[in-house]
Design an enzyme around this catalytic site. Structure first.
Site, short mmCIF file in Angstrom:
data_model
loop_
_atom_site.label_atom_id
_atom_site.label_comp_id
_atom_site.label_asym_id
_atom_site.label_seq_id
_atom_site.Cartn_x
_atom_site.Cartn_y
_atom_site.Cartn_z
N GLU A 191 0.84 -1.21 0.00
CA GLU A 191 0.00 0.00 0.00
C GLU A 191 0.87 1.25 0.00
OE1 GLU A 191 -2.41 1.88 -0.15
OE2 GLU A 191 -4.33 0.98 0.33
N ARG A 240 -7.10 2.05 13.06
CA ARG A 240 -5.71 2.33 12.70
C ARG A 240 -5.69 3.30 11.55
NH1 ARG A 240 -4.55 0.40 7.72
NH2 ARG A 240 -5.24 -1.67 7.02
N ASN A 248 -4.88 4.54 7.85
CA ASN A 248 -4.87 3.87 6.56
C ASN A 248 -4.10 4.76 5.58
OD1 ASN A 248 -5.61 1.56 5.03
ND2 ASN A 248 -7.16 2.75 3.98
N ASN A 296 -9.45 6.48 2.54
CA ASN A 296 -8.58 5.93 1.51
C ASN A 296 -8.05 7.01 0.57
OD1 ASN A 296 -7.27 3.49 0.67
ND2 ASN A 296 -9.17 2.40 1.12
N ASP A 321 -10.26 2.10 -3.76
CA ASP A 321 -9.21 2.07 -2.74
C ASP A 321 -8.32 3.30 -2.89
OD1 ASP A 321 -6.99 1.18 -1.03
OD2 ASP A 321 -7.89 -0.79 -1.15
#
Length: 329
Positions: free
Chosen positions: A43, A137, A139, A186, A240
């Protein structure tokens, strides 16, 4: 198909004219695996022009990765004492220092880009303290063209309260909440010419455009400009990560979709569907000496077969990206 067979895939993609028809010309692009680029949950790609390197993370391994363009080699580093690494962004004027997402903390990490371990220098800030947010958490995160940090959280572990995440801004020592009631914070991108900020809350299946004041760093007037509600429910096609090219087109990675969609944000039209050989596509970033290579990260979690978790480079797209910004402390 074997991974070796995937190292050089020539794909023909047909752009649409926005009315469901096909354009007369076809665009050929090439998808190649970056060697030794595996991360179980890759990521947060960030292209650093100065070092000609792509930085990204393996989230659940707590690792930082760097692809050196000149060497065509990936270096991997475990952050000492950390289980999660959600994003990695270089800090302006401080070589070897990065802001990294670690659970609900934004930490400063020292890494020379080569060593297999890296160390936490300090905690820059923390969000969502308290038992209520224990399952959250950080991202995705990026820095706007003025050096301000924007990053959001997600519910990492189940919680009866939903949605419980948010999007935050860090600007010269001050942390503020940009958007509450977020499911999975995101993709982010900015267009200075149009004075726009683009943002994805994955759980809404939508990409939103905001008017953006580059002087104050304040977004306003959200408007849905692309959504995936029309996809088949069984596919659970989720937007995403995201990037933008020099002409203002967005590139939206789709988790469960095998695809990065090139989207005209003014019309919502899909201009191109860039196909990848694995389905959990997490994000994309422009890189290379001419910023004309699209690097795409993927995830292998949920027992996905190879080449899941590989980072790919896509060439021949006939487009270029914009320089990515570093954090200004």
């Amino acid at each position: 198909m074997s991974l070796l067979g995937l190292l050089s895939i020539l794909l023909l993609a047909t752009a649409t004219n926005g009315k469901g028809g096909k354009e007369h010309s076809k665009l050929s692009y090439k998808v190649e695996a970056v060697p030794n680029s595996y991360g179980e949950h890759g990521e947060g790609p960030h292209w650093d022009i100065e070092s000609q390197s792509l930085y990204y993370v393996d989230i659940e391994a707590g690792k930082l990765l760097r692809y050196d363009y000149q060497e065509n080699k990936v270096y991997k580093s475990k952050i000492e004492g950390e289980d999660l690494a959600s994003f990695v962004i270089p800090i302006e004027g401080q070589n070897g220092k990065f802001i990294v997402g670690a659970a609900r903390r934004a930490i400063i990490v020292d890494w020379d880009g080569v060593s297999n371990t890296s160390k936490v220098d300090s905690v820059l800030f923390e969000v969502e303290a308290g038992e209520k947010y224990a399952g959250n958490r950080f991202n995705d995160a990026k820095v706007d063209p003025r050096g301000r940090f924007f990053g959001g959280t997600m519910q990492y572990i189940g919680n009866d309260t939903y949605p419980l995440a948010a999007l935050y801004k860090y600007d010269k020592g001050n942390v503020s909440t940009v958007k509450k009631d977020v499911g999975i914070s995101n993709g982010l991108a900015w267009n200075e010419k149009l004075k726009k900020f683009y943002y994805i809350d994955t759980d809404t299946y939508e990409v939103n455009a905001y008017d953006y004041n580059f002087d104050t760093g304040v977004p306003s007037n959200p408007k849905v400009i692309f959504d995936l509600h029309g996809a088949k429910p069984e596919d659970d096609l989720l937007p995403d990560g995201m990037t933008i090219d020099s002409e203002g087109n967005l590139y939206v990675a789709t988790y469960n979709g095998h695809t990065v969609y090139k989207v005209n944000p003014s019309t919502g039209e899909v201009l191109l569907a860039i196909k990848l050989p694995t389905k959990q596509i997490t994000s994309a970033a422009w890189g290379g000496p001419n910023l004309d290579i699209l690097y795409v990260t993927t995830s292998a979690i949920n027992d996905q077969p190879a080449p899941a978790g590989t980072t790919f480079k896509v060439t021949g797209l006939g487009a270029k990206g914009l320089p990515m910004s570093k954090l200004r402390l």
